[in-house]
Design a protein around this motif. Sequence first.
Motif, PDB file in Angstrom:
ATOM      1  N   ILE A  87       0.840  -1.207   0.000  1.00  0.00           N
ATOM      2  CA  ILE A  87       0.000   0.000   0.000  1.00  0.00           C
ATOM      3  C   ILE A  87       0.872   1.253   0.000  1.00  0.00           C
ATOM      4  CG2 ILE A  87      -1.709   1.324   1.287  1.00  0.00           C
ATOM      5  CD1 ILE A  87      -2.879  -1.277   2.286  1.00  0.00           C
ATOM      6  N   TYR A  88       1.846   1.308   0.915  1.00  0.00           N
ATOM      7  CA  TYR A  88       2.708   2.493   1.011  1.00  0.00           C
ATOM      8  C   TYR A  88       3.500   2.694  -0.282  1.00  0.00           C
ATOM      9  CZ  TYR A  88       1.706   2.220   6.023  1.00  0.00           C
ATOM     10  OH  TYR A  88       1.075   2.175   7.229  1.00  0.00           O
ATOM     11  N   LEU A  89       4.121   1.629  -0.758  1.00  0.00           N
ATOM     12  CA  LEU A  89       4.914   1.738  -1.990  1.00  0.00           C
ATOM     13  C   LEU A  89       4.029   1.975  -3.209  1.00  0.00           C
ATOM     14  CD1 LEU A  89       8.038   1.533  -2.250  1.00  0.00           C
ATOM     15  CD2 LEU A  89       7.132   0.743  -0.080  1.00  0.00           C
ATOM     16  N   GLY A  90       2.795   1.453  -3.150  1.00  0.00           N
ATOM     17  CA  GLY A  90       1.868   1.689  -4.250  1.00  0.00           C
ATOM     18  C   GLY A  90       1.486   3.153  -4.356  1.00  0.00           C
ATOM     19  N   ILE A  91       1.204   3.780  -3.191  1.00  0.00           N
ATOM     20  CA  ILE A  91       0.868   5.213  -3.187  1.00  0.00           C
ATOM     21  C   ILE A  91       2.061   6.046  -3.653  1.00  0.00           C
ATOM     22  CG2 ILE A  91       0.263   7.158  -1.713  1.00  0.00           C
ATOM     23  CD1 ILE A  91      -1.336   5.203   0.022  1.00  0.00           C
ATOM     24  N   LEU A  92       3.254   5.700  -3.124  1.00  0.00           N
ATOM     25  CA  LEU A  92       4.462   6.418  -3.545  1.00  0.00           C
ATOM     26  C   LEU A  92       4.709   6.237  -5.037  1.00  0.00           C
ATOM     27  CD1 LEU A  92       7.029   8.015  -2.871  1.00  0.00           C
ATOM     28  CD2 LEU A  92       8.138   5.832  -2.307  1.00  0.00           C
ATOM     29  N   GLY A  93       4.508   5.006  -5.511  1.00  0.00           N
ATOM     30  CA  GLY A  93       4.707   4.732  -6.933  1.00  0.00           C
ATOM     31  C   GLY A  93       3.746   5.502  -7.810  1.00  0.00           C
ATOM     32  N   LEU A  94       2.513   5.690  -7.314  1.00  0.00           N
ATOM     33  CA  LEU A  94       1.519   6.444  -8.081  1.00  0.00           C
ATOM     34  C   LEU A  94       1.949   7.893  -8.260  1.00  0.00           C
ATOM     35  CD1 LEU A  94      -1.236   6.617  -9.447  1.00  0.00           C
ATOM     36  CD2 LEU A  94      -2.242   7.076  -7.202  1.00  0.00           C
ATOM     37  N   PHE A  95       2.394   8.510  -7.159  1.00  0.00           N
ATOM     38  CA  PHE A  95       2.845   9.901  -7.237  1.00  0.00           C
ATOM     39  C   PHE A  95       4.075  10.038  -8.135  1.00  0.00           C
ATOM     40  CE2 PHE A  95       0.467  10.435  -3.162  1.00  0.00           C
ATOM     41  CZ  PHE A  95      -0.339  11.487  -3.565  1.00  0.00           C
ATOM     42  N   LEU A  96       5.021   9.104  -7.987  1.00  0.00           N
ATOM     43  CA  LEU A  96       6.227   9.160  -8.806  1.00  0.00           C
ATOM     44  C   LEU A  96       5.925   8.867 -10.272  1.00  0.00           C
ATOM     45  CD1 LEU A  96       8.879   7.466  -6.480  1.00  0.00           C
ATOM     46  CD2 LEU A  96       8.574   9.895  -6.981  1.00  0.00           C
ATOM     47  N   ALA A  97       4.926   8.027 -10.518  1.00  0.00           N
ATOM     48  CA  ALA A  97       4.521   7.747 -11.897  1.00  0.00           C
ATOM     49  C   ALA A  97       3.955   9.001 -12.557  1.00  0.00           C
ATOM     50  CB  ALA A  97       3.492   6.621 -11.923  1.00  0.00           C
ATOM     51  N   LEU A  98       3.141   9.742 -11.806  1.00  0.00           N
ATOM     52  CA  LEU A  98       2.586  11.001 -12.328  1.00  0.00           C
ATOM     53  C   LEU A  98       3.696  12.016 -12.591  1.00  0.00           C
ATOM     54  CD1 LEU A  98      -0.581  11.349 -10.047  1.00  0.00           C
ATOM     55  CD2 LEU A  98      -0.515  10.722 -12.472  1.00  0.00           C
ATOM     56  N   LEU A  99       4.668  12.067 -11.665  1.00  0.00           N
ATOM     57  CA  LEU A  99       5.784  13.003 -11.827  1.00  0.00           C
ATOM     58  C   LEU A  99       6.628  12.640 -13.045  1.00  0.00           C
ATOM     59  CD1 LEU A  99       7.520  15.334 -10.788  1.00  0.00           C
ATOM     60  CD2 LEU A  99       8.709  13.711  -9.306  1.00  0.00           C
ATOM     61  N   ALA A 100       6.958  11.362 -13.181  1.00  0.00           N
ATOM     62  CA  ALA A 100       7.759  10.919 -14.320  1.00  0.00           C
ATOM     63  C   ALA A 100       7.037  11.177 -15.636  1.00  0.00           C
ATOM     64  CB  ALA A 100       8.081   9.433 -14.178  1.00  0.00           C
ATOM     65  N   THR A 101       5.729  10.936 -15.650  1.00  0.00           N
ATOM     66  CA  THR A 101       4.934  11.178 -16.856  1.00  0.00           C
ATOM     67  C   THR A 101       4.937  12.654 -17.221  1.00  0.00           C
ATOM     68  OG1 THR A 101       3.499   9.306 -16.305  1.00  0.00           O
ATOM     69  CG2 THR A 101       2.663  10.886 -17.910  1.00  0.00           C
ATOM     70  N   ALA A 102       4.807  13.525 -16.217  1.00  0.00           N
ATOM     71  CA  ALA A 102       4.804  14.974 -16.460  1.00  0.00           C
ATOM     72  C   ALA A 102       6.149  15.440 -17.013  1.00  0.00           C
ATOM     73  CB  ALA A 102       4.476  15.719 -15.171  1.00  0.00           C
ATOM     74  N   ILE A 103       7.237  14.900 -16.470  1.00  0.00           N
ATOM     75  CA  ILE A 103       8.576  15.292 -16.937  1.00  0.00           C
ATOM     76  C   ILE A 103       8.792  14.864 -18.387  1.00  0.00           C
ATOM     77  CG2 ILE A 103      11.048  14.876 -16.633  1.00  0.00           C
ATOM     78  CD1 ILE A 103      10.526  14.666 -13.619  1.00  0.00           C
ATOM     79  N   VAL A 104       8.442  13.620 -18.685  1.00  0.00           N
ATOM     80  CA  VAL A 104       8.611  13.110 -20.053  1.00  0.00           C
ATOM     81  C   VAL A 104       7.725  13.884 -21.024  1.00  0.00           C
ATOM     82  CG1 VAL A 104       8.266  11.108 -21.555  1.00  0.00           C
ATOM     83  CG2 VAL A 104       9.299  10.825 -19.295  1.00  0.00           C
ATOM     84  N   PHE A 105       6.495  14.167 -20.603  1.00  0.00           N
ATOM     85  CA  PHE A 105       5.579  14.920 -21.459  1.00  0.00           C
ATOM     86  C   PHE A 105       6.135  16.313 -21.756  1.00  0.00           C
ATOM     87  CE2 PHE A 105       1.798  17.848 -21.568  1.00  0.00           C
ATOM     88  CZ  PHE A 105       1.440  17.560 -22.879  1.00  0.00           C
ATOM     89  N   GLY A 106       6.665  16.984 -20.717  1.00  0.00           N
ATOM     90  CA  GLY A 106       7.228  18.318 -20.913  1.00  0.00           C
ATOM     91  C   GLY A 106       8.384  18.322 -21.894  1.00  0.00           C
ATOM     92  N   ARG A 107       9.260  17.340 -21.774  1.00  0.00           N
ATOM     93  CA  ARG A 107      10.427  17.279 -22.656  1.00  0.00           C
ATOM     94  C   ARG A 107      10.035  16.978 -24.091  1.00  0.00           C
ATOM     95  NH1 ARG A 107      14.987  14.065 -19.001  1.00  0.00           N
ATOM     96  NH2 ARG A 107      15.310  15.743 -17.472  1.00  0.00           N
ATOM     97  N   ARG A 108       9.119  16.050 -24.273  1.00  0.00           N
ATOM     98  CA  ARG A 108       8.700  15.703 -25.635  1.00  0.00           C
ATOM     99  C   ARG A 108       7.879  16.823 -26.262  1.00  0.00           C
ATOM    100  NH1 ARG A 108       9.713   9.956 -26.464  1.00  0.00           N
ATOM    101  NH2 ARG A 108       8.595  10.052 -28.447  1.00  0.00           N
ATOM    102  N   ALA A 109       7.104  17.539 -25.453  1.00  0.00           N
ATOM    103  CA  ALA A 109       6.346  18.682 -25.966  1.00  0.00           C
ATOM    104  C   ALA A 109       7.297  19.784 -26.411  1.00  0.00           C
ATOM    105  CB  ALA A 109       5.401  19.206 -24.882  1.00  0.00           C
ATOM    106  N   GLU A 110       8.350  20.010 -25.617  1.00  0.00           N
ATOM    107  CA  GLU A 110       9.351  21.019 -25.979  1.00  0.00           C
ATOM    108  C   GLU A 110      10.060  20.631 -27.269  1.00  0.00           C
ATOM    109  OE1 GLU A 110      13.174  21.397 -23.737  1.00  0.00           O
ATOM    110  OE2 GLU A 110      12.365  23.359 -23.193  1.00  0.00           O
ATOM    111  N   ARG A 111      10.405  19.357 -27.384  1.00  0.00           N
ATOM    112  CA  ARG A 111      11.085  18.875 -28.590  1.00  0.00           C
ATOM    113  C   ARG A 111      10.191  19.028 -29.817  1.00  0.00           C
ATOM    114  NH1 ARG A 111      12.842  12.849 -28.134  1.00  0.00           N
ATOM    115  NH2 ARG A 111      13.687  13.727 -26.203  1.00  0.00           N
ATOM    116  N   ALA A 112       8.906  18.736 -29.655  1.00  0.00           N
ATOM    117  CA  ALA A 112       7.969  18.866 -30.771  1.00  0.00           C
ATOM    118  C   ALA A 112       7.803  20.325 -31.183  1.00  0.00           C
ATOM    119  CB  ALA A 112       6.613  18.286 -30.380  1.00  0.00           C
TER     120      ALA A 112
END
Length: 233
Positions: free
Chosen positions: A59-84
């Motif tokens: 449960i604890y690692l799942g919640i942490l993983g969810l937040f980190l997944a959202l953060l990683a997705t936002a970072i990747v999205f920002g970089r690819r949007a900038e590249r585009a």
Amino acid sequence: MARKETAADAANPGRLKQIALTYKMTRKADKKIGLVLAAVGIVTFGVFLAIGFLIGHPIYLGILGLFLALLATAIVFGRRAERAAFGQMEGQPGAAAAVLDNIGRGWATTPAVAMNRSQDVVHRAVGKAGIVLVAEGNPNRVKSLLAAEKKKMNRIVADVPVHDVIVGTGEGQVPLKNVRTTMLKFPRVLTGPQVTATNDRLRAMGDLMSNMPLPKGPMPKGMKLPKGGPKAR
């Protein structure tokens, strides 16, 4: 308190709409953006969830993983949007000036400090790395513009290093998407006060922008300079 909540509620739809618009624009140039973001989110969450089961705290690692997944997705999205975005601006007059406007804190930028009748342009940025002249246009013609600007720099600020960057995809040139990274890699040799003093001295020297009004953003293709071009100082 009610006013703050109302303002926040009104701002949220605007942010979501902006994110959706950015995603649509990015997807036009990057067809795999959806799959990439989904993969990043799922893999990040899955790794942390698996670790959670292994150590007995899913449960604890799942919640942490969810937040980190959202953060990683936002970072990747920002970089690819900038590249585009850079890919769409590549080759357009004034594109380098747009990149310099978003280079970040610590840099003082001045667009179009030199330009010829063929609309080859040199922009200037002053930071802790010294002076960076960013040229866009025909590689052979911009070399003369850069040489003239360097000569001016030597008369005004001879003790400050001057770097030059020619935007393009040819040999010895820097692609638009790599301009910011290239500038940030230059060694830092100036302090904050020295950057300010250098920029003030250069602005006192004057430039093309102080003598000729230019529209903001990419330069119109049909725009022509007055006959005779800018006078040399």
